[in-house]
Enzyme design. Sequence first.
Site, PDB file in Angstrom:
ATOM      1  NE  ARG B  52      -3.547  -2.368   2.533  1.00 18.56           N
ATOM      2  CZ  ARG B  52      -4.062  -2.883   3.634  1.00 18.56           C
ATOM      3  NH1 ARG B  52      -3.804  -2.318   4.795  1.00 18.56           N
ATOM      4  NH2 ARG B  52      -4.835  -3.942   3.572  1.00 18.56           N
ATOM      5  CG  ASP B  54       2.188   6.123   2.805  1.00 18.19           C
ATOM      6  OD1 ASP B  54       1.072   5.637   3.058  1.00 18.19           O
ATOM      7  OD2 ASP B  54       3.153   6.081   3.599  1.00 18.19           O
ATOM      8  CE1 TYR B 113       7.764   0.179  -1.179  1.00 17.01           C
ATOM      9  CE2 TYR B 113       8.432  -1.834  -0.066  1.00 17.01           C
ATOM     10  CZ  TYR B 113       7.437  -0.991  -0.523  1.00 17.01           C
ATOM     11  OH  TYR B 113       6.122  -1.316  -0.323  1.00 17.01           O
ATOM     12  NE  ARG B 200       7.817   8.354   3.657  1.00 16.19           N
ATOM     13  CZ  ARG B 200       6.557   8.791   3.720  1.00 16.19           C
ATOM     14  NH1 ARG B 200       5.559   8.016   3.279  1.00 16.19           N
ATOM     15  NH2 ARG B 200       6.291   9.985   4.183  1.00 16.19           N
TER      16      ARG B 200
END
Lengths: 247, 247
Positions: B52, B54, B113, B200
Amino acid sequence: MRNIKLTIAYDGTNYHGFQEQRGTGLLTIQEAMEDCLTRLAGERIQVVGAGRTDAGVHARGQVINFRNPNWPIPIGRIPLALNGILPDDIVVLSAEEVPEEFHSRFSAKAKTYSYCIWNDRIPSPFYRLYSYFMPVPLNVKDMEQAALNLLGSHDFKCFQASGSTVKNTVRTLYQADILTDGPLVKLVFTGDGFLYNMVRIMVGTLVQAGLGKIKPGQVVEILQACNRVMAGPTFPPQGLCMEQVVY
Amino acid sequence: MRNIKLTIAYDGTNYHGFQEQRGTGLLTIQEAMEDCLTRLAGERIQVVGAGRTDAGVHARGQVINFRNPNWPIPIGRIPLALNGILPDDIVVLSAEEVPEEFHSRFSAKAKTYSYCIWNDRIPSPFYRLYSYFMPVPLNVKDMEQAALNLLGSHDFKCFQASGSTVKNTVRTLYQADILTDGPLVKLVFTGDGFLYNMVRIMVGTLVQAGLGKIKPGQVVEILQACNRVMAGPTFPPQGLCMEQVVY
């Protein structure tokens, strides 16, 4: 009178080209630059650009200059000062003081433009604003052959937007390279000057060679015809980028 | 019942993340996909995504799947059919039919990622939507040293957005590389799974090492503390990109 030269880069997606269109409500690069320079100077600043890029066209090395007797900011601090107030799709790369006679357009000896084609069956969401998507495979060798015929001094009248009123349409092309990087086909042109839409029409013509619609050698006939309808279509703006200006 | 897996790429700039927020009027990737699939199928299609992402986060290899008994389009033609009706910032890269039990999220063995930092005094107009601009120079060697401490199986509780309710916060990180390409510093993480905001927050922590605010070895203490306040800040979304899902 001081004369200051700025090298700037911009993502042209959200702008109606470089040249000011005051009173129309349309956003342009020139107006964005002038508004920020005017804020810093405390008096009206007008800039001259090396090239009038069209709506949607980008720049990695556009050059502008402006003259002002009272410019208040040390040259070395101009990039940071301007980048702090410019919208984030326009960036000042460098600043220098130049002789009073320097003119970003008339003093230019050569300019380099690139044009990117995303040549793959599947488009790219990340290059959609910076390239033209063509799913049909291009024959890069034929494009290179065709491009060789453009090098040198020619009357590029047929590679000019119809309706242009420029009298001297002879230009000298020093570079016409086709580079590939995965699905990206990048055409790079350096010349002493370019007619209106000349790069985008050269791209349209070389792509016709890349698709086998014309033979590479036919570019010679197209040049000699001096007739806009002989050349290929004007390719869309978003693939075009003003790379460099040499003085 | 047929089960179809799609690999998609998107520029997340204009979306409020992957997950549907129907009724809010906010545009999401899931809704854009479902709306187009529903148009093709002639009946309501619901998709499941591997991750999911952002708002503002991008993907080069997000994976979704959907089940439908009457799916009308040959698998090989799905990318072209969908790309013809999807907005141009979402692209279907490939489609394949998978066993009925395949679930894009629960079947995932690993995900990769990346996070891009534009580390230069001058920002880039072309990377502004795809990287985080940091003008202060980063010590990449220290970031690499710090990243080594994250590899392996750990309780990543401190690298999770505060307020998360996931019970098992142990994850295994297989890759934590720092690549540089000119002013771009790209952090690449592969793991068996990631907690909410984990990438992050890891980036925020490694950047603290790159700025000399913590020593590379302190990452071990941060991991052991299991306390969100010990780790670095959550870095902004636009630098993050979901690269790949392995099954």
